[in-house]
Design an enzyme around this catalytic site. Structure first.
Site, short mmCIF file in Angstrom:
data_model
loop_
_atom_site.label_atom_id
_atom_site.label_comp_id
_atom_site.label_asym_id
_atom_site.label_seq_id
_atom_site.Cartn_x
_atom_site.Cartn_y
_atom_site.Cartn_z
N GLN A 51 0.81 -1.23 0.00
CA GLN A 51 0.00 0.00 0.00
C GLN A 51 0.85 1.27 0.00
O GLN A 51 0.33 2.35 -0.28
CB GLN A 51 -0.94 0.02 1.21
N CYS A 95 -10.77 -0.16 3.43
CA CYS A 95 -9.37 -0.27 3.01
C CYS A 95 -8.83 1.14 2.80
O CYS A 95 -9.50 1.96 2.16
CB CYS A 95 -9.28 -1.08 1.71
O1 K1U Z 1 -5.32 -2.51 4.94
C1 K1U Z 1 -5.94 -1.48 5.06
O2 K1U Z 1 -6.30 -0.86 4.07
C2 K1U Z 1 -6.29 -0.96 6.42
C3 K1U Z 1 -7.73 -1.26 6.79
C4 K1U Z 1 -7.77 -2.57 7.57
C5 K1U Z 1 -9.10 -3.23 7.72
C6 K1U Z 1 -10.23 -2.58 8.11
C7 K1U Z 1 -11.44 -3.23 8.28
C8 K1U Z 1 -11.49 -4.57 8.04
C9 K1U Z 1 -10.38 -5.24 7.64
C10 K1U Z 1 -9.17 -4.58 7.50
C11 K1U Z 1 -8.25 -0.10 7.64
O3 K1U Z 1 -7.72 0.17 8.67
S1 K1U Z 1 -9.62 0.78 7.08
C12 K1U Z 1 -9.94 1.95 8.39
C13 K1U Z 1 -10.63 1.33 9.56
O4 K1U Z 1 -11.18 0.25 9.46
C14 K1U Z 1 -10.64 2.02 10.87
C15 K1U Z 1 -10.12 3.27 11.03
C16 K1U Z 1 -10.14 3.89 12.27
C17 K1U Z 1 -10.69 3.26 13.36
C18 K1U Z 1 -11.23 2.02 13.21
C19 K1U Z 1 -11.21 1.39 11.98
ZN ZN Z 2 -6.60 -2.70 2.70
#
Ligand code: K1U
Ligand code: ZN
Length: 173
Positions: A51, A95
């Site tokens: 990423q 994501c």
């Molecule tokens: O890999 C990524 O793009 C990060 C992604 C991870 C993820 C989120 C949800 C389910 C599976 C994997 C993120 O962090 S998206 C942002 C997010 O979910 C979040 C941001 C702030 C607080 C809580 C959650």
């Molecule tokens: Zn992701």
């Protein structure tokens, strides 16, 4: 430490399979620090090296979301799922490379992951709940797979078009 720019889908680097890490170096330690800072700044709960355009098998995650709870930053190199449950969980995934788009994805509810730590040791741990979802999402990134690849083609196409539009707007400034 530095905050690194996060690639937005579609980008060929997000579709590539990352290379295994041979040894823990100071350069990798700095990369891990920068990835954690980038993840917390986003904010996110995980980040894979693809990423930020680095095609090496390293992910960071911290799924502690409660205010006042101790953070648990994890750095995993060469992570692999070595066991998974038959029962599945569904989570409305997001994501950082596909901003503001969410969709339900079904994955094994419990996974055991083996990885190389920054201490040079092999670690093994069982994850459930959000940790299980997140670690599988991040390992998918290392294999060039995005959560939208689990969706029906029409929905995937709709999200991809939105991201193309977003990238055009960001490029215009
Ligand atoms: O890999 C990524 O793009 C990060 C992604 C991870 C993820 C989120 C949800 C389910 C599976 C994997 C993120 O962090 S998206 C942002 C997010 O979910 C979040 C941001 C702030 C607080 C809580 C959650
Ligand atoms: Zn992701």
């Amino acid at each position: 430490m530095s905050i690194l720019p996060i690639l937005i889908h579609p980008d060929p680097r997000l579709k590539k399979v990352a290379e295994p890490i041979e040894a823990v170096t100071d350069k990798l330690r700095k990369l891990a620090d920068d990835m954690l800072e980038t993840m917390y700044d986003a904010p996110g709960i995980g980040l894979a090296a693809n990423q930020i355009g680095v095609l090496q098998r390293i992910i960071v995650l911290d799924c502690v979301k409660e205010e006042g709870e101790e953070p648990r930053p994890l750095v995993m190199m060469n992570p692999e799922v070595i066991a998974e449950s038959d029962d599945v969980g569904v989570y409305d995934e997001g994501c950082l490379s596909i901003p503001e788009q969410y969709a339900e994805v079904e994955r094994p509810a419990v996974v055991t992951v083996r990885w190389l730590g920054l201490d040079g040791q092999t670690h093994e741990e069982e994850f459930d709940g959000l940790w299980a979802t997140c670690v599988q999402h991040e390992i998918d990134h290392l294999d060039g797979k995005l959560f939208i690849d689990y969706l029906r083609p029409l929905k995937r196409q709709m999200i991809t078009r939105k991201m193309q539009k977003l990238k055009r707007e960001l490029a215009r400034g």
